[in-house]
Design a protein around this motif. Structure first.
Motif, PDB file in Angstrom:
ATOM      1  N   ALA A   1     -49.736  -1.702   8.566  1.00 17.30           N
ATOM      2  CA  ALA A   1     -48.829  -2.771   8.149  1.00 17.30           C
ATOM      3  C   ALA A   1     -49.492  -3.668   7.103  1.00 17.30           C
ATOM      4  O   ALA A   1     -49.278  -4.869   7.065  1.00 17.30           O
ATOM      5  CB  ALA A   1     -48.345  -3.592   9.342  1.00 17.30           C
ATOM      6  N   LYS A   2     -50.360  -3.060   6.270  1.00 17.81           N
ATOM      7  CA  LYS A   2     -51.057  -3.741   5.169  1.00 17.81           C
ATOM      8  C   LYS A   2     -52.045  -4.811   5.624  1.00 17.81           C
ATOM      9  O   LYS A   2     -52.351  -5.742   4.904  1.00 17.81           O
ATOM     10  CB  LYS A   2     -50.057  -4.298   4.165  1.00 17.81           C
ATOM     11  CG  LYS A   2     -49.209  -3.207   3.548  1.00 17.81           C
ATOM     12  CD  LYS A   2     -48.305  -3.730   2.486  1.00 17.81           C
ATOM     13  CE  LYS A   2     -47.473  -2.572   1.925  1.00 17.81           C
ATOM     14  NZ  LYS A   2     -46.585  -2.974   0.885  1.00 17.81           N
ATOM     15  N   LEU A   3     -52.552  -4.667   6.881  1.00 20.02           N
ATOM     16  CA  LEU A   3     -53.567  -5.576   7.417  1.00 20.02           C
ATOM     17  C   LEU A   3     -54.916  -4.866   7.444  1.00 20.02           C
ATOM     18  O   LEU A   3     -55.054  -3.796   8.046  1.00 20.02           O
ATOM     19  CB  LEU A   3     -53.203  -6.023   8.833  1.00 20.02           C
ATOM     20  CG  LEU A   3     -54.266  -6.845   9.571  1.00 20.02           C
ATOM     21  CD1 LEU A   3     -54.532  -8.170   8.858  1.00 20.02           C
ATOM     22  CD2 LEU A   3     -53.848  -7.082  11.017  1.00 20.02           C
ATOM     23  N   VAL A   4     -55.908  -5.464   6.775  1.00 22.59           N
ATOM     24  CA  VAL A   4     -57.277  -4.939   6.763  1.00 22.59           C
ATOM     25  C   VAL A   4     -58.204  -6.039   7.271  1.00 22.59           C
ATOM     26  O   VAL A   4     -58.092  -7.193   6.852  1.00 22.59           O
ATOM     27  CB  VAL A   4     -57.697  -4.496   5.345  1.00 22.59           C
ATOM     28  CG1 VAL A   4     -59.153  -4.063   5.321  1.00 22.59           C
ATOM     29  CG2 VAL A   4     -56.786  -3.383   4.844  1.00 22.59           C
TER      30      VAL A   4
ATOM     31  N   LEU B   1     -69.729 -13.725  14.845  1.00 26.66           N
ATOM     32  CA  LEU B   1     -68.966 -12.717  14.116  1.00 26.66           C
ATOM     33  C   LEU B   1     -68.210 -13.432  13.005  1.00 26.66           C
ATOM     34  O   LEU B   1     -67.543 -14.434  13.252  1.00 26.66           O
ATOM     35  CB  LEU B   1     -67.965 -12.017  15.041  1.00 26.66           C
ATOM     36  CG  LEU B   1     -66.976 -11.075  14.338  1.00 26.66           C
ATOM     37  CD1 LEU B   1     -67.696  -9.840  13.817  1.00 26.66           C
ATOM     38  CD2 LEU B   1     -65.847 -10.683  15.283  1.00 26.66           C
ATOM     39  N   HIS B   2     -68.320 -12.924  11.805  1.00 31.05           N
ATOM     40  CA  HIS B   2     -67.593 -13.452  10.646  1.00 31.05           C
ATOM     41  C   HIS B   2     -66.437 -12.483  10.429  1.00 31.05           C
ATOM     42  O   HIS B   2     -66.637 -11.357   9.987  1.00 31.05           O
ATOM     43  CB  HIS B   2     -68.541 -13.487   9.438  1.00 31.05           C
ATOM     44  CG  HIS B   2     -67.951 -14.030   8.186  1.00 31.05           C
ATOM     45  ND1 HIS B   2     -67.971 -15.377   7.868  1.00 31.05           N
ATOM     46  CD2 HIS B   2     -67.349 -13.403   7.136  1.00 31.05           C
ATOM     47  CE1 HIS B   2     -67.400 -15.552   6.681  1.00 31.05           C
ATOM     48  NE2 HIS B   2     -67.020 -14.372   6.221  1.00 31.05           N
ATOM     49  N   LEU B   3     -65.226 -12.900  10.810  1.00 35.26           N
ATOM     50  CA  LEU B   3     -64.049 -12.024  10.729  1.00 35.26           C
ATOM     51  C   LEU B   3     -63.182 -12.434   9.546  1.00 35.26           C
ATOM     52  O   LEU B   3     -62.674 -13.554   9.488  1.00 35.26           O
ATOM     53  CB  LEU B   3     -63.243 -12.097  12.020  1.00 35.26           C
ATOM     54  CG  LEU B   3     -61.993 -11.215  12.082  1.00 35.26           C
ATOM     55  CD1 LEU B   3     -62.360  -9.730  11.988  1.00 35.26           C
ATOM     56  CD2 LEU B   3     -61.223 -11.485  13.368  1.00 35.26           C
ATOM     57  N   TYR B   4     -63.040 -11.496   8.627  1.00 38.05           N
ATOM     58  CA  TYR B   4     -62.309 -11.708   7.377  1.00 38.05           C
ATOM     59  C   TYR B   4     -61.109 -10.754   7.383  1.00 38.05           C
ATOM     60  O   TYR B   4     -61.261  -9.573   7.700  1.00 38.05           O
ATOM     61  CB  TYR B   4     -63.262 -11.387   6.232  1.00 38.05           C
ATOM     62  CG  TYR B   4     -62.658 -11.330   4.856  1.00 38.05           C
ATOM     63  CD1 TYR B   4     -62.524 -12.478   4.090  1.00 38.05           C
ATOM     64  CD2 TYR B   4     -62.259 -10.119   4.301  1.00 38.05           C
ATOM     65  CE1 TYR B   4     -61.990 -12.422   2.808  1.00 38.05           C
ATOM     66  CE2 TYR B   4     -61.732 -10.056   3.028  1.00 38.05           C
ATOM     67  CZ  TYR B   4     -61.601 -11.204   2.287  1.00 38.05           C
ATOM     68  OH  TYR B   4     -61.080 -11.154   1.026  1.00 38.05           O
ATOM     69  N   THR B   5     -59.922 -11.260   7.053  1.00 32.76           N
ATOM     70  CA  THR B   5     -58.721 -10.410   7.058  1.00 32.76           C
ATOM     71  C   THR B   5     -57.910 -10.577   5.772  1.00 32.76           C
ATOM     72  O   THR B   5     -57.871 -11.658   5.188  1.00 32.76           O
ATOM     73  CB  THR B   5     -57.808 -10.734   8.260  1.00 32.76           C
ATOM     74  OG1 THR B   5     -57.541 -12.139   8.296  1.00 32.76           O
ATOM     75  CG2 THR B   5     -58.438 -10.304   9.574  1.00 32.76           C
ATOM     76  N   LYS B   6     -57.266  -9.483   5.397  1.00 29.98           N
ATOM     77  CA  LYS B   6     -56.340  -9.483   4.267  1.00 29.98           C
ATOM     78  C   LYS B   6     -55.022  -8.863   4.724  1.00 29.98           C
ATOM     79  O   LYS B   6     -55.025  -7.855   5.442  1.00 29.98           O
ATOM     80  CB  LYS B   6     -56.881  -8.655   3.103  1.00 29.98           C
ATOM     81  CG  LYS B   6     -57.885  -9.361   2.248  1.00 29.98           C
ATOM     82  CD  LYS B   6     -58.223  -8.526   1.030  1.00 29.98           C
ATOM     83  CE  LYS B   6     -58.808  -9.403  -0.054  1.00 29.98           C
ATOM     84  NZ  LYS B   6     -58.989  -8.681  -1.307  1.00 29.98           N
ATOM     85  N   LEU B   7     -53.930  -9.462   4.313  1.00 29.10           N
ATOM     86  CA  LEU B   7     -52.593  -8.949   4.570  1.00 29.10           C
ATOM     87  C   LEU B   7     -51.899  -8.842   3.226  1.00 29.10           C
ATOM     88  O   LEU B   7     -51.871  -9.819   2.466  1.00 29.10           O
ATOM     89  CB  LEU B   7     -51.832  -9.894   5.506  1.00 29.10           C
ATOM     90  CG  LEU B   7     -50.436  -9.462   5.917  1.00 29.10           C
ATOM     91  CD1 LEU B   7     -50.462  -8.148   6.697  1.00 29.10           C
ATOM     92  CD2 LEU B   7     -49.773 -10.552   6.758  1.00 29.10           C
ATOM     93  N   ASN B   8     -51.361  -7.661   2.927  1.00 27.82           N
ATOM     94  CA  ASN B   8     -50.753  -7.412   1.614  1.00 27.82           C
ATOM     95  C   ASN B   8     -51.726  -7.754   0.492  1.00 27.82           C
ATOM     96  O   ASN B   8     -51.358  -8.333  -0.518  1.00 27.82           O
ATOM     97  CB  ASN B   8     -49.456  -8.203   1.439  1.00 27.82           C
ATOM     98  CG  ASN B   8     -48.378  -7.741   2.384  1.00 27.82           C
ATOM     99  OD1 ASN B   8     -48.200  -6.551   2.590  1.00 27.82           O
ATOM    100  ND2 ASN B   8     -47.675  -8.687   2.977  1.00 27.82           N
TER     101      ASN B   8
END
Length: 122
Positions: A59-62, A101-108
């Motif tokens: 769903a375009k989530l990384v 934890l360094h959590l980085y997310t991208k959507l679209n």
């Protein structure tokens, strides 16, 4: 440390920068788990963020999980939500913030606050 597109002080590097991730504190060796089902697209070492695992959650989530001590997955593996993907280590560019934890997310292909997309499916 929370998500911020505004400039915040990075105590390790002694400069101001956006913090477009969320930091989750823990102890060395703690398990790191996937925030959703997905395909592991990369496992690599980064000079600033340490060992990183990148997962395409669909769903375009990384998501990029940074600051691992070890990874228990490899590129091409499929993980389910809650599966262990590695253990917690250190983050060179944020060492003064302790183990986390360094959590980085991208959507679209746009950076988003991980707290807004964790465990969500379309």
């Amino acid at each position: 440390k929370g998500y911020s597109e505004e400039l915040t002080l990075n105590k390790t590097l002694n400069d101001y920068r956006a913090h477009t991730a969320v930091d989750f504190s823990g102890a060395l060796g703690d398990k790191v788990v996937a925030i959703n089902d997905g395909l592991v697209t990369n496992v690599y070492n980064d000079s600033m963020y340490g060992l990183c695992v990148e997962i395409d959650h669909g769903a375009k989530l990384v998501a990029r999980y940074c600051g691992l001590e070890s990874a228990s997955v490899k590129k091409g593996d499929f993980v389910d939500i809650g599966n262990t993907i590695g253990t917690l280590g250190k983050i060179p560019c944020e060492s003064s913030d302790g183990v986390h934890l360094h959590l980085y997310t991208k959507l679209n292909n746009q950076t988003v606050n991980p707290l807004d997309v964790m465990s969500k499916t379309e």
